[in-house]
Design a protein around this motif. Structure first.
Motif, PDB file in Angstrom:
ATOM      1  N   SER A 137       0.805  -1.240   0.081  1.00  0.00           N
ATOM      2  CA  SER A 137      -0.161   0.068  -0.027  1.00  0.00           C
ATOM      3  C   SER A 137       0.930   1.170  -0.017  1.00  0.00           C
ATOM      4  O   SER A 137       0.543   2.389  -0.618  1.00  0.00           O
ATOM      5  CB  SER A 137      -0.710  -0.026   1.188  1.00  0.00           C
ATOM      6  N   LYS A 138       1.792   1.352   0.655  1.00  0.00           N
ATOM      7  CA  LYS A 138       3.038   2.350   0.820  1.00  0.00           C
ATOM      8  C   LYS A 138       3.528   2.637  -0.664  1.00  0.00           C
ATOM      9  O   LYS A 138       3.717   3.861  -1.037  1.00  0.00           O
ATOM     10  CB  LYS A 138       4.021   2.198   1.829  1.00  0.00           C
TER      11      LYS A 138
ATOM     12  N   LYS B 143       1.092   3.986  -2.864  1.00  0.00           N
ATOM     13  CA  LYS B 143       0.775   5.393  -2.993  1.00  0.00           C
ATOM     14  C   LYS B 143       1.986   6.300  -3.721  1.00  0.00           C
ATOM     15  O   LYS B 143       1.442   7.211  -4.143  1.00  0.00           O
ATOM     16  CB  LYS B 143       0.898   5.678  -1.236  1.00  0.00           C
TER      17      LYS B 143
ATOM     18  N   THR C 106       1.393   6.027  -7.229  1.00  0.00           N
ATOM     19  CA  THR C 106      -0.018   6.930  -7.599  1.00  0.00           C
ATOM     20  C   THR C 106       0.291   8.365  -7.741  1.00  0.00           C
ATOM     21  O   THR C 106       0.027   9.106  -8.437  1.00  0.00           O
ATOM     22  CB  THR C 106      -0.959   6.600  -6.705  1.00  0.00           C
ATOM     23  N   ASP C 107       1.333   8.806  -6.765  1.00  0.00           N
ATOM     24  CA  ASP C 107       1.804  10.226  -6.705  1.00  0.00           C
ATOM     25  C   ASP C 107       2.569  10.563  -7.840  1.00  0.00           C
ATOM     26  O   ASP C 107       2.521  11.654  -8.227  1.00  0.00           O
ATOM     27  CB  ASP C 107       2.371  10.330  -5.350  1.00  0.00           C
TER      28      ASP C 107
ATOM     29  N   TYR D  43      -5.448  -1.252  -4.855  1.00  0.00           N
ATOM     30  CA  TYR D  43      -4.563  -0.201  -4.465  1.00  0.00           C
ATOM     31  C   TYR D  43      -4.924   1.114  -5.239  1.00  0.00           C
ATOM     32  O   TYR D  43      -4.451   2.272  -5.406  1.00  0.00           O
ATOM     33  CB  TYR D  43      -3.109  -0.042  -4.259  1.00  0.00           C
TER      34      TYR D  43
END
Length: 283
Positions: A176-177, A180, A183-184, A228
């Motif tokens: 999940s980290k 992220k 995605t960023d 995610y």
């Protein structure tokens, strides 16, 4: 009376004879003088004719020298015209070359700026990911930036069940980290690459280590997409089996290091290909 007349006649004859002799002598002297003058005149004329002949020869020599000089001048003028023409063409070529060099320098500066920007973003991405991971996670997750690419290497015992391609529950937080961060950074493509050791797989539904590495990479890709929300268009799954080892498989530690899944985050190649396509042409 007759005697007087005869005397007078004789005297006249004698006087006449004396006058003729004087005249003859005078004529002879004059003739000598004229002859001498004539000879002197002839000699002077011969000298002048010789001088004229010499001057004519000099004139012909000077005319020939002038003709030769004119020919040399014409050749020099032709050579000068060619040199000026070549110099003009060379100036044009040099100007074009300078323009090409300036254009190439501008293109190179642009590439350097893009590369520097990419390197900076990669470092920020790597630092953000490292800071988001716990100390325990960092023991099993290795983050590196190599040649403009971010490599996230995850140990197989953290991600998968033993001898399987199913993802562990405890890997969820780490994934999940990573998701992220992915995605960023929307302008990056993501390759998931599976790797194994050289121990043959003994599962009936998995033929060999090629299958195992590809299935593990596919499991991570699907988890990033479905759990995610990572855009699947940015994701690629691939397997390299046992053929990309980090260490020798002769030791258990080496095998453990080789059993890994790498998440490789790279700038979009199409942007760099567009830059290459914009490179100035050289002639």
């Amino acid at each position: 009376m007759k005697k007087v007349i005869l005397f007078a006649a004789t005297a006249a004859i004698l006087l006449s004879s004396c006058a003729s002799k004087k005249e003859l002598l005078s004529c002879r002297d004059e003739n000598k003088s004229l002859t001498a003058n004539l000879q002197s005149t002839r000699e002077d004329l011969a000298g002048k004719n010789a001088r004229i002949t010499s001057l004519e020869e000099q004139l012909r020599g000077m005319q020939q020298a002038l003709k030769t000089s004119e020919q040399k001048y014409a050749k020099l003028q032709e050579s000068l015209d060619k040199s000026l023409s070549n110099a003009s063409q060379n100036n044009i070529s040099i100007e074009k070359l300078v323009d090409q060099i300036n254009e190439s320098n501008q293109y190179i500066r642009h590439l350097v700026e893009v590369k520097s920007k990419s390197d900076s973003l990669n470092m920020v991405l790597s630092n953000n990911l490292t800071r988001s991971l716990s100390k325990e996670e960092l023991k099993e997750v290795d983050v590196q930036v190599l040649k403009g690419v971010v490599y996230i290497s995850l140990a197989d015992n953290m991600l998968y069940k033993s001898g399987s391609y199913e993802i562990n529950d405890r890997a969820a937080e780490t994934l999940s980290k990573i998701a992220k961060i992915i995605t960023d950074y929307k302008d990056y493509d993501v390759l998931i690459e599976g790797n194994t050791d050289n121990v043959p797989i003994s599962k009936t539904n998995i033929r060999n280590n090629w299958d195992l590495s590809c299935l593990r990479a596919s499991s991570v890709v699907q988890a990033l997409q479905t759990k995610y929300g990572v855009d699947p268009k940015r994701l690629t799954a691939g397997g390299r089996g046992e053929y990309n080892p980090l260490q020798s498989n002769d030791t258990e530690l080496g095998k453990q290091r080789n059993r890994r899944t790498q998440i490789i985050i790279t700038p979009k190649l199409d942007e760099f290909m567009e830059l290459i396509g914009e490179a100035p042409e050289t002639k």
